[in-house]
Design a protein around this motif. Structure first.
Motif, PDB file in Angstrom:
ATOM      1  N   VAL A 117       0.849  -1.190   0.000  1.00  0.00           N
ATOM      2  CA  VAL A 117       0.000   0.000   0.000  1.00  0.00           C
ATOM      3  C   VAL A 117       0.884   1.238   0.000  1.00  0.00           C
ATOM      4  O   VAL A 117       2.042   1.189   0.407  1.00  0.00           O
ATOM      5  N   ASP A 118       0.319   2.329  -0.448  1.00  0.00           N
ATOM      6  CA  ASP A 118       1.074   3.581  -0.494  1.00  0.00           C
ATOM      7  C   ASP A 118       0.523   4.542   0.557  1.00  0.00           C
ATOM      8  O   ASP A 118       0.151   5.664   0.262  1.00  0.00           O
ATOM      9  N   HIS A 119       0.434   4.069   1.782  1.00  0.00           N
ATOM     10  CA  HIS A 119       0.004   4.944   2.870  1.00  0.00           C
ATOM     11  C   HIS A 119       0.533   4.382   4.181  1.00  0.00           C
ATOM     12  O   HIS A 119       1.032   3.255   4.241  1.00  0.00           O
ATOM     13  N   GLY A 140      -9.808   1.704  13.805  1.00  0.00           N
ATOM     14  CA  GLY A 140     -10.939   1.445  14.685  1.00  0.00           C
ATOM     15  C   GLY A 140     -12.168   2.285  14.408  1.00  0.00           C
ATOM     16  O   GLY A 140     -13.210   2.071  15.022  1.00  0.00           O
ATOM     17  N   THR A 141     -12.064   3.228  13.473  1.00  0.00           N
ATOM     18  CA  THR A 141     -13.216   4.095  13.188  1.00  0.00           C
ATOM     19  C   THR A 141     -14.113   3.548  12.088  1.00  0.00           C
ATOM     20  O   THR A 141     -15.254   3.998  11.944  1.00  0.00           O
ATOM     21  N   GLY A 142     -13.588   2.613  11.288  1.00  0.00           N
ATOM     22  CA  GLY A 142     -14.367   2.099  10.167  1.00  0.00           C
ATOM     23  C   GLY A 142     -14.361   3.005   8.957  1.00  0.00           C
ATOM     24  O   GLY A 142     -15.043   2.728   7.964  1.00  0.00           O
ATOM     25  N   ARG A 143     -13.577   4.089   8.999  1.00  0.00           N
ATOM     26  CA  ARG A 143     -13.576   5.050   7.886  1.00  0.00           C
ATOM     27  C   ARG A 143     -12.402   4.881   6.930  1.00  0.00           C
ATOM     28  O   ARG A 143     -12.313   5.585   5.923  1.00  0.00           O
ATOM     29  N   ALA A 144     -11.497   3.944   7.206  1.00  0.00           N
ATOM     30  CA  ALA A 144     -10.327   3.763   6.342  1.00  0.00           C
ATOM     31  C   ALA A 144     -10.720   3.100   5.028  1.00  0.00           C
ATOM     32  O   ALA A 144     -11.514   2.155   5.000  1.00  0.00           O
ATOM     33  N   SER A 145     -10.161   3.582   3.941  1.00  0.00           N
ATOM     34  CA  SER A 145     -10.404   3.000   2.617  1.00  0.00           C
ATOM     35  C   SER A 145      -9.453   1.837   2.364  1.00  0.00           C
ATOM     36  O   SER A 145      -8.274   1.906   2.701  1.00  0.00           O
ATOM     37  N   ASP A 146      -9.973   0.780   1.762  1.00  0.00           N
ATOM     38  CA  ASP A 146      -9.132  -0.376   1.421  1.00  0.00           C
ATOM     39  C   ASP A 146      -8.686  -0.340  -0.035  1.00  0.00           C
ATOM     40  O   ASP A 146      -8.158  -1.315  -0.553  1.00  0.00           O
ATOM     41  N   GLU A 147      -8.862   0.793  -0.716  1.00  0.00           N
ATOM     42  CA  GLU A 147      -8.624   0.842  -2.156  1.00  0.00           C
ATOM     43  C   GLU A 147      -7.163   0.591  -2.509  1.00  0.00           C
ATOM     44  O   GLU A 147      -6.857  -0.111  -3.471  1.00  0.00           O
ATOM     45  N   SER A 148      -6.222   1.175  -1.745  1.00  0.00           N
ATOM     46  CA  SER A 148      -4.812   0.964  -2.061  1.00  0.00           C
ATOM     47  C   SER A 148      -4.433  -0.500  -1.870  1.00  0.00           C
ATOM     48  O   SER A 148      -3.695  -1.069  -2.683  1.00  0.00           O
ATOM     49  N   LEU A 149      -4.933  -1.144  -0.817  1.00  0.00           N
ATOM     50  CA  LEU A 149      -4.655  -2.564  -0.616  1.00  0.00           C
ATOM     51  C   LEU A 149      -5.281  -3.396  -1.725  1.00  0.00           C
ATOM     52  O   LEU A 149      -4.678  -4.359  -2.208  1.00  0.00           O
ATOM     53  N   TRP A 150      -6.478  -3.035  -2.139  1.00  0.00           N
ATOM     54  CA  TRP A 150      -7.132  -3.738  -3.243  1.00  0.00           C
ATOM     55  C   TRP A 150      -6.300  -3.632  -4.521  1.00  0.00           C
ATOM     56  O   TRP A 150      -6.109  -4.619  -5.245  1.00  0.00           O
ATOM     57  N   GLN A 151      -5.793  -2.438  -4.796  1.00  0.00           N
ATOM     58  CA  GLN A 151      -4.959  -2.232  -5.982  1.00  0.00           C
ATOM     59  C   GLN A 151      -3.658  -3.019  -5.865  1.00  0.00           C
ATOM     60  O   GLN A 151      -3.158  -3.582  -6.850  1.00  0.00           O
TER      61      GLN A 151
END
Length: 325
Positions: free
Chosen positions: A289-291, A299-310
């Motif tokens: 990932v690039d982050h 723990g907030t549920g607001r993190a995006s999984d897009e970089s891991l998906w890519q």
């Protein structure tokens, strides 16, 4: 190479967003066998916090939505989202090393890594500069860090160095090695028959004929002329402030930057959510990932999984193409 390659996934810092990103990824078909090297309790705790289903299966098993194959790496301390726990750092390093060994021995077809917190690991008394460097040392090969979005690739000559150390680190040997590895991997792994590399100068205005620095004249130009004579397609040294204009980028398959913050701010601005980090030169595909660990989002549920998906998608693609040496 199997149609569904077997990839190792290391979530990274337990207190960061890595475990919950893995849980989110588990909810969809990622087109490969994925084995997560982590503490199962951390993954299950993240699933409960997100109110998402998760069943942990044995390493290497095929999974459906809501399942993850896990190679257990128990951590000594419980996971606390948003909080660093240096006592868990040895577990993170052990998982990375085990995944790398599995790739070298053919157990895994590639590796995907989540965000790792360097300060937490060093606070545990473990010398750690970055995962790229750790895997390069394990494999015994020189590597190049390249970050990419859908529209831009940036390879780095130097990576995690204090800025005052960068000029002395850029030697003819390092620059040549970086250009060769980048060129060869773009051909071998990314299918570019004649990669076109745009090479940034170190100094403002690429030194302006020596007025603003002589690194371009004394180091960069001789190396580039040598490689051009071998058939390399190289542009530059280019002034960094204009190299990322669309007209210039249209003539380049990748930009080679001299240091971390010379090229990566532009890349992250161009597509942070879709950006990935791949290590060129390893004998297997490794994509990250690039982050960072995003402790404020854990723990907030607001993190995006897009970089891991890519990252998983690119690693899968490289493995399917038979790019594992």
């Amino acid at each position: 190479m199997a149609v569904r390659p077997h990839l190792a996934l290391v979530p990274g810092e337990p207190g960061g967003i890595g475990p919950e990103l893995c849980v989110r990824i588990a909810q969809r078909d990622h087109g490969c066998r994925l084995t997560v090297l982590a503490d199962p309790e951390h993954l299950l705790a993240a699933a409960r916090a997100l109110e998402l289903p998760l069943r942990c299966k044995s390493a290497g098993e095929e999974c459906v939505a809501g399942e993850l194959a896990v190679l257990p790496f128990p951590a000594p301390m419980p996971m606390r989202p948003g909080h660093l726990e240096p006592l868990n750092s040895a577990q993170v390093i052990a998982a990375l090393q085990r995944a790398g060994l599995g790739c070298l021995e053919g157990e895994f077809d590639g590796m995907v890594t989540g965000p790792v917190h360097k300060a937490a690991i060093n606070a545990a008394g473990i010398t750690y500069v970055g995962t790229t460097e750790l895997l390069a040392e394990q494999a015994g090969v020189p590597v190049v860090m390249m970050l990419a979005t859908e529209s831009l690739r940036v390879a780095l000559v130097t990576t995690h160095l204090p800025l005052r150390e960068v000029p002395d680190a850029i030697t003819p040997a390092l620059l040549e090695r970086t250009l060769r590895i980048t060129h060869d991997d773009l051909r071998r792994r990314f299918g570019l028959a004649q990669p076109r590399l745009g090479v940034l100068g170190l100094n403002p205005h690429a030194g302006e004929d020596g007025v603003l620095g002589r690194e371009e004249i004394d180091i960069m130009i001789p190396v580039m002329e040598k490689l051009r004579a071998e058939g390399f397609h190289l542009q530059g040294p280019l002034p960094a402030d204009t190299a990322f204009l669309p007209a210039r980028l249209s003539q380049c398959d990748a930009i080679v930057a001299m240091y971390h913050d010379q090229g990566l701010p532009v890349l992250k601005f161009s597509g942070f959510e879709n950006a990935i980090n791949t290590t060129l030169g390893l004998p297997y595909p490794r994509v990250a990932v690039d982050h960072g660990t995003a402790l404020d989002l854990a723990g907030t549920g607001r993190a995006s999984d897009e970089s891991l998906w890519q990252a998983i998608g690119l690693c899968r693609k490289l493995a399917i193409q038979g790019c594992v040496a």
